[in-house]
Design an enzyme around this catalytic site. Structure first.
Site, PDB file in Angstrom:
ATOM      1  N   GLY A  42       1.553   7.317  -0.977  1.00 43.42           N
ATOM      2  CA  GLY A  42       2.131   7.706   0.362  1.00 43.42           C
ATOM      3  C   GLY A  42       1.004   7.044   1.424  1.00 43.42           C
ATOM      4  O   GLY A  42       0.884   6.009   1.400  1.00 43.42           O
ATOM      5  N   ILE A  61      -2.221   7.703   1.459  1.00 39.64           N
ATOM      6  CA  ILE A  61      -3.494   7.386   0.957  1.00 39.64           C
ATOM      7  C   ILE A  61      -3.890   5.982   0.617  1.00 39.64           C
ATOM      8  O   ILE A  61      -2.913   5.337  -0.020  1.00 39.64           O
ATOM      9  CB  ILE A  61      -3.681   8.246  -0.469  1.00 39.64           C
ATOM     10  CG1 ILE A  61      -3.397   9.619  -0.347  1.00 39.64           C
ATOM     11  CG2 ILE A  61      -4.986   8.241  -0.910  1.00 39.64           C
ATOM     12  CD1 ILE A  61      -3.010  10.176  -1.944  1.00 39.64           C
ATOM     13  N   GLU A  93       0.786  -1.205  -0.065  1.00 41.66           N
ATOM     14  CA  GLU A  93       0.080  -0.016   0.091  1.00 41.66           C
ATOM     15  C   GLU A  93       0.737   1.268   0.255  1.00 41.66           C
ATOM     16  O   GLU A  93       0.608   2.260  -0.621  1.00 41.66           O
ATOM     17  CB  GLU A  93      -0.930   0.015   1.259  1.00 41.66           C
ATOM     18  CG  GLU A  93      -1.881   1.300   1.339  1.00 41.66           C
ATOM     19  CD  GLU A  93      -2.826   1.145   0.202  1.00 41.66           C
ATOM     20  OE1 GLU A  93      -3.573   0.204  -0.099  1.00 41.66           O
ATOM     21  OE2 GLU A  93      -2.768   2.337  -0.638  1.00 41.66           O
ATOM     22  N   LYS A 121       4.882   4.015  -9.761  1.00 41.20           N
ATOM     23  CA  LYS A 121       3.519   4.163  -9.122  1.00 41.20           C
ATOM     24  C   LYS A 121       2.452   3.934 -10.296  1.00 41.20           C
ATOM     25  O   LYS A 121       1.458   3.212 -10.057  1.00 41.20           O
ATOM     26  CB  LYS A 121       3.207   5.369  -8.394  1.00 41.20           C
ATOM     27  CG  LYS A 121       4.288   5.369  -7.099  1.00 41.20           C
ATOM     28  CD  LYS A 121       4.341   6.861  -6.612  1.00 41.20           C
ATOM     29  CE  LYS A 121       5.092   7.020  -5.379  1.00 41.20           C
ATOM     30  NZ  LYS A 121       5.494   8.260  -5.132  1.00 41.20           N
TER      31      LYS A 121
HETATM   32  N1  HSE Z   1       9.794  10.341  -3.193  1.00 32.70           N
HETATM   33  C1  HSE Z   1       8.460  10.085  -3.023  1.00 32.70           C
HETATM   34  C2  HSE Z   1       7.662  11.299  -3.364  1.00 32.70           C
HETATM   35  C3  HSE Z   1       8.109   9.618  -1.898  1.00 32.70           C
HETATM   36  O1  HSE Z   1       8.112  12.472  -3.394  1.00 32.70           O
HETATM   37  O2  HSE Z   1       6.308  11.091  -3.526  1.00 32.70           O
HETATM   38  C4  HSE Z   1       6.760   8.743  -1.619  1.00 32.70           C
HETATM   39  O3  HSE Z   1       6.780   7.507  -2.792  1.00 32.70           O
END
Ligand code: HSE
Length: 437
Positions: free
Chosen positions: A134, A136, A129, A205
């Protein structure tokens, strides 16, 4: 109450956030779940630095293999990052039949298929998750809340670092490098931050979201990616004057016979919800054929928000361990296994923002318009300001939708015109007229 032993590999920003969260809310979590998560061991190369947390003696070690093998460790939490050692640790834990919780989107985007297969084989799971959005719980929403839907599109702001940089550049007029340093100090950025700035973290992502949506591992090569490196204040100001903001977007669309997938900086309307997502916040807009439009919003990076997502996975893995649930099929990926085809980048239809620097002479604009017309690019608006410096006339063009191939060919021809005095700048423009963003 049943205890579940947790072994953490990597005691950096997120590792410390997980431990802090468990120290703060461990009793609350135990009361809710009827399972008490207990951090038995933590491995890191640095076991000396003060993380501001009270860690009992004997918990910290530099020996990750010993943590994985420890009989008291039921769940392994991989927060090492990268794709080499992290992969070895993940494989070691899975091979021992221990579930792995990870925030490592690069690892899953690059090696997900083989790791999921290993988890299947050993009748255990990978829980991730924290890898997307992050804090969410967007993957959980996708795989549970939207399980009955075909996903029509996903638009996401998925990188906290980039969104933080873009927001402060726009609102405070600060230079890129200064804001990046702040994002690093706040623990948002990857190491190195190039993964954030060049859009690669967002692409990791995006392929996880697309894999979850369409039930097949999506290769990184299917996701044309660019970032925000070199973004100029001038373009942020131009966008602002035209009623837009620049955001780094992940775009995933199910078309008739292919999936469109990309990560790119794009102008989005200030009036759209997606245009109001600022600072380190992330947002995901997902449309299902039954549910219609949905939106998920929260902190996309940082110690405690990411720690929160890891803790949610620890508790899900704990419940699966206790119930001897085996491989949690809906978590590692959807099982539909459709063969996907991806729309080649050249075929994508989009609107664009163009910033041109033209010579101050009669017919310059007409030449540009002629080229755009010859490539079937319809112009929606043109702004030419009277302020000229060094004989350059700045011209901003917003286009209607056209094919990426036509944009590329037109830009090549425009660069070759003698009246084009500097490299043109081009961004996608998403007006979200038909999407609930
Ligand atoms: N480096 C990533 C960001 C951290 O700034 O979103 C979370 O995946």
């Amino acid at each position: 109450m049943r205890e579940i032993g947790v072994g953490i590999l990597g005691f950096g920003t997120v590792g410390a956030g997980v431990v802090e969260g468990l120290l703060q809310n461990g009793e609350l979590i135990a009361g809710r779940c009827g399972i008490r998560p207990v951090v038995k061991r933590i491995a890191d190369l640095d076991i000396v630095s003060d993380r501001g947390l009270a860690i009992p003696a004997g918990v910290l070690t530099t020996d990750a293999a010993a943590v994985i093998a420890d009989e008291e460790v039921d769940i392994v939490v991989e927060l090492v990052g990268g794709t080499t050692i992290a992969k070895q640790f993940t494989e070691q834990a899975l091979a021992m039949g221990k579930p792995v919780v990870t925030a490592n989107k690069a690892l899953l985007a690059d090696h997900g298929a083989e790791l999921y297969a290993l988890a299947d084989e050993r009748d255990t799971g990978i829980y991730y998750e924290a890898a997307v959005g992050g804090g969410i719980p967007v993957l959980r929403a996708q795989r549970e809340g939207l399980i009955g839907n075909r996903i029509e599109h996903i638009f996401g702001i998925l990188n906290g670092t980039c969104n933080y940089i873009l927001t402060r550049m726009e609102l405070e007029g600060l230079p890129f490098d200064e804001v990046l340093a702040d994002a690093q100090a706040l623990g948002y950025a990857e190491t190195p931050p190039d993964l954030d700035i060049d859009g690669i973290d967002t692409a990791h992502k995006a392929v996880l979201l697309a894999s979850m949506a369409y039930g097949a591992p999506v290769p990184m090569e299917a996701c044309p990616t660019s970032g925000i490196r070199g973004l100029s204040k001038e373009d942020i100001l131009n966008a602002d004057e035209l009623g837009y903001r620049i955001k780094l977007l992940a775009i995933i669309k199910q078309l008739d016979d292919a999936v469109e997938l990309s990560v790119e900086a794009a102008l989005v309307p200030k009036s759209a919800m997606i245009g109001s997502v600022n600072d380190s916040f992330n947002a995901v807009f997902m449309k299902g054929d039954i549910v219609d439009d949905t939106m998920y919003y929260g902190r996309g990076a940082g110690r405690l928000p990411t720690g929160s997502a890891v803790i949610s996975d620890i508790m899900e893995a704990a419940a699966d361990v206790i119930q001897e649930a085996g491989t949690p099929t809906g978590i590692t990926m959807m099982r539909e296994r459709e063969v996907l085809s991806y729309l080649p980048a050249d075929e994508v239809r989009k609107r664009c923002y163009l910033r041109l620097s033209l010579a101050d002479e009669p017919g310059a604009m007409a030449q540009v318009m002629h080229v755009l017309g010859e490539h079937s690019i319809n112009v929606a608006s043109v702004v030419q300001k009277e302020q000229h410096s060094d004989g350059l006339v700045p011209v901003v063009v917003l286009t209607e939708q056209a094919r990426e191939r036509d944009f590329c060919e037109a830009m090549k021809r425009i660069v070759g015109l003698s009246i084009c005095l500097a490299e043109p700048v081009r961004f996608r423009l998403e007006d979200f007229e038909d999407e609930g963003c």
